[in-house]
Design a protein around this motif. Structure first.
Motif, PDB file in Angstrom:
ATOM      1  N   ARG A  52       0.840  -1.206   0.000  1.00  0.00           N
ATOM      2  CA  ARG A  52       0.000   0.000   0.000  1.00  0.00           C
ATOM      3  C   ARG A  52       0.874   1.255   0.000  1.00  0.00           C
ATOM      4  N   PRO A  53       0.358   2.378  -0.476  1.00  0.00           N
ATOM      5  CA  PRO A  53       1.149   3.621  -0.500  1.00  0.00           C
ATOM      6  C   PRO A  53       1.350   4.214   0.888  1.00  0.00           C
ATOM      7  N   GLY A  54       2.377   5.058   1.026  1.00  0.00           N
ATOM      8  CA  GLY A  54       2.553   5.842   2.243  1.00  0.00           C
ATOM      9  C   GLY A  54       3.565   5.337   3.235  1.00  0.00           C
ATOM     10  N   ASN A  55       4.327   4.291   2.888  1.00  0.00           N
ATOM     11  CA  ASN A  55       5.329   3.740   3.808  1.00  0.00           C
ATOM     12  C   ASN A  55       6.693   3.785   3.128  1.00  0.00           C
ATOM     13  N   PRO A  56       7.781   3.949   3.886  1.00  0.00           N
ATOM     14  CA  PRO A  56       9.106   3.905   3.257  1.00  0.00           C
ATOM     15  C   PRO A  56       9.356   2.623   2.454  1.00  0.00           C
TER      16      PRO A  56
END
Length: 237
Positions: A52-56
């Protein structure tokens, strides 16, 4: 990188692969390990922090949503229909404080931001709901790149007479590659499922799959793996 840049990179990689393939073939590389008779599917780090988007750790979302997840859904359906074991692998840490005198992160945090995968935040390390485990499938928690390093994976597979592992997941350059290398070293026939392996960096998947296919595993398509899995049921009948 832009789409044009990615297309140019792909062309350059293909040219390099053509030259390298000739060298490898002349020297006896790129042999086939083949499928065995008792496979298992090993899905590496297809958890929310990666899918999923939004994590390093977030990987290429176009490939994730367009190829990896749909391919995994097909493989899981075939495995479930044919009684093939599935192991979902994820990564998280109980002591994610880099300043702690003792931590289960070891020294890996000195290189990559593993402190963001805190076991207290289950949503981060939970397997993506689109390919969530069902009853009878196992979720394995690892601390290092390889799904074999310091885990019970090899023992579980041997106890169930598994001779072949189909490996999917992220990332091609690290956790997937290390799992494949260790799987072969531990005596399992290793199959890398082409469309179901991703990364964060453009070109990393293509390069690693080319190199893996030359030395450590057979890179096969989802369709080839599906034909193999469905053929096992016919053979048993």
């Amino acid at each position: 990188m832009t789409e044009i840049d990615n297309a140019a990179l792909d062309r350059m990689l293909q040219q390099a692969f053509e030259t390298a393939s000739q060298l490898y073939k002349e020297r006896g590389f790129q042999r086939r390990v083949g499928f065995g008779s008792r496979p298992a599917l090993i899905s590496v780090d297809l958890a929310n922090a990666w899918t999923r988007p939004g994590n390093p750790f977030t990987c290429d979302q176009e490939k994730m949503n367009g190829e990896i997840i749909p391919g995994m859904q097909k493989l899981l359906a075939a495995c479930r229909a044919n009684g093939i074991p599935v192991v979902h692998v994820t990564t998280a840490y109980e002591i994610p404080d880099r300043t702690s005198a003792f931590t289960d992160m070891g020294l890996w945090h000195c290189k990559i931001p593993i402190e963001v995968v805190d076991i207290a935040n289950k949503d981060l390390w939970a397997i993506d709901s689109r390919i969530a485990p069902v009853h009878g499938e196992y979720t394995l928690l690892k601390k290092r790149a390889s799904a074999f390093h310091g885990t019970e994976l090899a023992g579980i597979l041997r106890a169930n007479d598994i001779d072949t592992i189909m490996v999917t997941g992220v990332t091609a350059c690290a956790c997937v590659r290390q799992t494949i290398c260790d799987g072969l070293a531990d005596g399992f026939r290793t199959i890398a499922v082409k469309e179901c392996i991703g990364d964060r960096v453009p070109g990393a998947v293509a390069w690693n799959l080319f190199d893996i296919d030359a030395k450590f595993a057979d890179v096969e398509t989802v369709d080839t793996c599906m034909t193999y899995l469905n053929g096992l049921q016919r053979a048993a009948a």
